[in-house]
Design a protein around this motif. Structure first.
Motif, PDB file in Angstrom:
ATOM      1  N   LYS A 123       0.809  -1.203   0.000  1.00  0.00           N
ATOM      2  CA  LYS A 123       0.000   0.000   0.000  1.00  0.00           C
ATOM      3  C   LYS A 123       0.850   1.264   0.000  1.00  0.00           C
ATOM      4  O   LYS A 123       0.529   2.240  -0.668  1.00  0.00           O
ATOM      5  CB  LYS A 123      -0.872  -0.009   1.259  1.00  0.00           C
ATOM      6  N   TYR A 137      -4.606   1.372  10.663  1.00  0.00           N
ATOM      7  CA  TYR A 137      -4.947   2.546   9.860  1.00  0.00           C
ATOM      8  C   TYR A 137      -6.416   2.875  10.072  1.00  0.00           C
ATOM      9  O   TYR A 137      -7.274   1.998   9.972  1.00  0.00           O
ATOM     10  CB  TYR A 137      -4.657   2.259   8.385  1.00  0.00           C
ATOM     11  N   LEU A 139      -9.792   4.163   8.917  1.00  0.00           N
ATOM     12  CA  LEU A 139     -10.375   4.304   7.584  1.00  0.00           C
ATOM     13  C   LEU A 139     -11.333   5.477   7.477  1.00  0.00           C
ATOM     14  O   LEU A 139     -11.475   6.082   6.423  1.00  0.00           O
ATOM     15  CB  LEU A 139     -11.110   3.016   7.216  1.00  0.00           C
ATOM     16  N   GLU A 140     -12.012   5.769   8.561  1.00  0.00           N
ATOM     17  CA  GLU A 140     -13.033   6.813   8.476  1.00  0.00           C
ATOM     18  C   GLU A 140     -12.859   7.809   9.607  1.00  0.00           C
ATOM     19  O   GLU A 140     -12.347   7.461  10.672  1.00  0.00           O
ATOM     20  CB  GLU A 140     -14.432   6.182   8.610  1.00  0.00           C
TER      21      GLU A 140
ATOM     22  N   ARG B 145     -15.755   7.517   2.697  1.00  0.00           N
ATOM     23  CA  ARG B 145     -16.538   6.313   3.024  1.00  0.00           C
ATOM     24  C   ARG B 145     -16.476   5.264   1.945  1.00  0.00           C
ATOM     25  O   ARG B 145     -16.967   4.146   2.127  1.00  0.00           O
ATOM     26  CB  ARG B 145     -18.000   6.702   3.218  1.00  0.00           C
ATOM     27  N   HIS B 147     -14.205   3.557   1.054  1.00  0.00           N
ATOM     28  CA  HIS B 147     -13.272   2.464   1.331  1.00  0.00           C
ATOM     29  C   HIS B 147     -13.983   1.133   1.531  1.00  0.00           C
ATOM     30  O   HIS B 147     -13.374   0.086   1.407  1.00  0.00           O
ATOM     31  CB  HIS B 147     -12.442   2.794   2.561  1.00  0.00           C
ATOM     32  N   VAL B 148     -15.297   1.163   1.817  1.00  0.00           N
ATOM     33  CA  VAL B 148     -16.008  -0.106   2.040  1.00  0.00           C
ATOM     34  C   VAL B 148     -16.057  -0.938   0.760  1.00  0.00           C
ATOM     35  O   VAL B 148     -16.212  -2.148   0.809  1.00  0.00           O
ATOM     36  CB  VAL B 148     -17.439   0.120   2.562  1.00  0.00           C
ATOM     37  N   GLN B 174      -7.405   4.063  -1.071  1.00  0.00           N
ATOM     38  CA  GLN B 174      -7.904   2.819  -0.476  1.00  0.00           C
ATOM     39  C   GLN B 174      -8.502   1.879  -1.517  1.00  0.00           C
ATOM     40  O   GLN B 174      -8.557   0.678  -1.316  1.00  0.00           O
ATOM     41  CB  GLN B 174      -8.969   3.145   0.573  1.00  0.00           C
TER      42      GLN B 174
END
Lengths: 412, 225
Positions: A123, A137, A139-140, B145, B147-148, B174
């Protein structure tokens, strides 16, 4: 923090105009304020559930900031949010703690992913994964934003709701005290009746009558508490327990590295505690490191020690990200942390002996990101007598008396 | 109001119950047919416009209706057909036979979907193509969001989103499997030429459309669906 409390007090008051709130600001240019000198990060990756919840609430608040802090006939607020998470790297020793922390964070509803060194390398090819056992990490709801925009938005909204803004410095308090006899000994309970505010550039000293005082003086709140008689009583009693918040100087360096990690560079927290992140899209990065207890710099002024970068930070950076060997420092600045020497966490709540002094301080570096949630908690405590949205009993002043620290488990 | 509308748009979408291996091909995207442009008709319209005030708004209205019917649709795995709500917001009953087929492509172009509206898409684990072009409420928070769908998403269009900035684009990293990213007509993005290089560097396997330094001059280019 003060403006956040003022905003929430006005927002949650039961009747319009029920409260008169004045925010006393020593320096309205904020030249030494921690808020505007911070790097403006928000993260969910804490180990105490309360801190994770505060971050989640703050992220929600920042996402819908215009619904909260928008003022009619004023331009909408743009806090310049950068949605790139924090990347925590853990060595072999810290791996177990990091994984435990991630479980706590996930239980609270934060979206955090765990990465193995192989995934990490894939990554982030610019990262040297030597000595990294595992990484997490966010994510949100993680990233960074413009601290000044948030401060200004709070201030503008609070003033529009009828909060008084006062430029001056608190010099002393007038208190009245009552004696209380307990089976063991005598307790002195005191109450602040007046706050004496020294006007700038004048000898005028204005007493301000108040029903309660919120101590949101950041790194100087320890000094302010002492003025109200906190921690100056006789030894071996509760009176002698000080507010353990003191200023600590932290440097932030900005460097230029055209071949650096690029657009997807998140806030990386190295195993050594060094952190860095991208700043803008022009190949600039910023970062820093908390010095050890022995090498704490002098806090008299905000001068930057450039040798600290050369000797302590750069070798670690270059080890983690090899392209940073050829960086060039562009600028640097220093800011104060409101450092809680007891457990590096917030102090939220009233003082047991000085009845009407409330503390909202000691955030030790994450005050800005927690300010929306902490301000709300403080307003709830004042208006309702208890925490409603997020329970923050753990952060009360009483923990200094009972000696139970609310420690964050660091991964370093 | 915007979040309510977003939920409404999304609630109409069927959620897949089961999963099947995602091997079938993508649904074919039909770009919006450009409005008929016969010279005679144009001349006639211009003539009418110069004489009546209402004609312009009528033309606008019919174009809007056309686009409204075009969007709000989705496609299932292995199907070339798009499903979309009919006139009164109801769905044709024959999509019920795809209850167990995962949704593979969603076209939300021009809708008011925002951060909260994306809640309804989170369960679509086989989503390969997502069109968010011309969505006024898609901002940094909404992009973070996406990334899901990191495992599956191959095609993403953000063309013409007024709130998408360079800050939000950074978190598209991502999406590891992205093959095609449409970033044309992003008014809030500065230094488009530089940013294109940075995005391509960030997503090595992905074809980036739009974001040229000369993008401002080629306004005629049709937004691909």
């Amino acid at each position: 923090m003060g403006w956040s409390v003022a905003y929430w007090l006005k927002c949650l008051e039961t009747r319009k105009g029920a409260l008169q709130v004045a925010v006393i600001e020593k320096d309205p240019t904020y030249s030494k304020a921690s808020t505007v000198l911070s790097v403006g990060g928000i993260r969910q990756q804490f180990s105490l559930p309360e801190n994770v919840q505060m971050s989640l609430y703050s992220a929600f608040f920042l996402r819908t900031i215009n619904e909260h802090l928008g003022v009619v006939n004023e331009p909408p607020i743009d806090i310049q949010f950068n949605p790139l998470g924090y990347l925590f790297l853990a060595s072999e020793d810290g791996a177990a703690i990091l994984e435990e922390n991630v479980h706590v964070q996930r239980d609270q509803g934060a979206k955090v992913s765990l990465l193995s060194p192989t995934q990490l390398k894939k990554k982030y090819p610019w990262l040297n994964t030597d000595g990294v056992a595992v990484a997490s990490y966010g994510l949100e709801n993680e990233g960074w934003f413009d601290p000044w925009a948030l401060l200004h938005a709070f201030k503008r909204k609070a003033i529009s709701m009828g909060v008084y803004s006062c430029h001056g410095e608190v010099t002393s308090f007038t208190t009245s005290s009552t004696e209380l006899l307990t089976p063991e000994r005598e307790l002195t309970l005191s109450r602040i009746n007046y706050v004496h505010v020294q006007m700038p550039n004048s000898l005028e000293n204005q007493p301000v009558e108040c029903s309660l005082v919120v101590n949101a003086a950041g790194c100087w709140s320890g000094k302010l508490a002492e003025m109200a008689g906190v921690g100056i009583g006789s030894p071996n009693t509760q009176d002698e327990i000080k507010l353990p918040v003191e200023p600590r100087k932290r440097y932030v360096y900005v460097w230029h590295c055209p071949d650096g990690p690029g657009l997807a560079c998140p806030t990386v927290i190295d195993t050594t505690g060094t952190y860095f992140r991208r700043e803008g899209i022009g190949g600039n990065y910023l970062g820093g490191l908390s010095p050890t207890e022995e090498e704490e710099p002098d806090i008299q002024d905000l001068k930057v020690d450039h040798s600290f970068f050369q000797e302590k930070i750069w070798p670690k950076l270059a080890h983690r990200v090899p392209v940073f060997e050829s960086l060039k420092v562009r600028s640097a600045w220093a800011g104060y942390y409101d450092y809680n020497t007891f457990d590096q966490n917030a102090v939220l709540g009233s003082h047991p002996l000085v009845e009407n002094m409330f503390f909202i301080t000691g955030f030790s570096g994450h005050g800005l990101q927690h300010s929306p949630a902490a301000g709300r908690a403080m307003a709830e405590l004042i208006l309702e007598g208890k925490f409603k949205t997020i329970c923050m009993e753990k952060f009360s002043f009483n923990r200094f008396i009972t000696g139970e620290p609310a420690l964050e488990r660091n991964i370093i | 109001a915007s979040s309510w509308a977003a939920v409404r748009v999304c609630m109409g979408r069927p959620q897949p119950r089961g999963r099947r291996s995602a091997t079938e091909r993508l649904p074919v995207h039909k770009p919006a047919p450009p409005p008929a442009s016969e010279p005679l008709r144009q001349r006639f319209l211009r003539y009418l416009c110069s004489r009546f005030y209402d004609i312009e708004s009528l033309v606008d209205w019919s174009a809007k209706l056309h686009f409204k019917n075009l969007r709000r649709k989705n496609a299932f795995q292995g199907q070339e057909r798009w499903f979309r709500a009919e006139r009164h917001g109801t769905f044709n009953s024959d999509f019920l036979q795809f209850r167990d087929v995962p949704v593979e492509a969603i076209d939300l172009a021009g809708s008011v979907v925002n951060y909260h509206g994306l809640d309804n898409l989170v369960k679509l684990t086989a989503l390969k193509s997502l069109d968010l072009s011309r969505c006024p409420n898609v901002d940094e928070w909404a992009l973070s969001r996406l990334h899901v769908f990191a495992e599956t998403l191959e095609e993403l269009s953000l063309a013409g989103c007024p709130q998408v900035t360079e800050r939000g684009l950074a978190c598209l990293q991502q999406l590891e499997n992205l093959r095609r990213l449409d970033l044309s007509h992003l008014p809030a993005v500065p230094c488009q030429g530089l940013l294109r290089i940075l995005v391509e560097e960030m997503l090595p396997g992905c074809e980036v459309v739009g974001l040229d330094s000369g993008a401002q001059t080629s306004q005629e280019e049709e937004v691909p669906a």
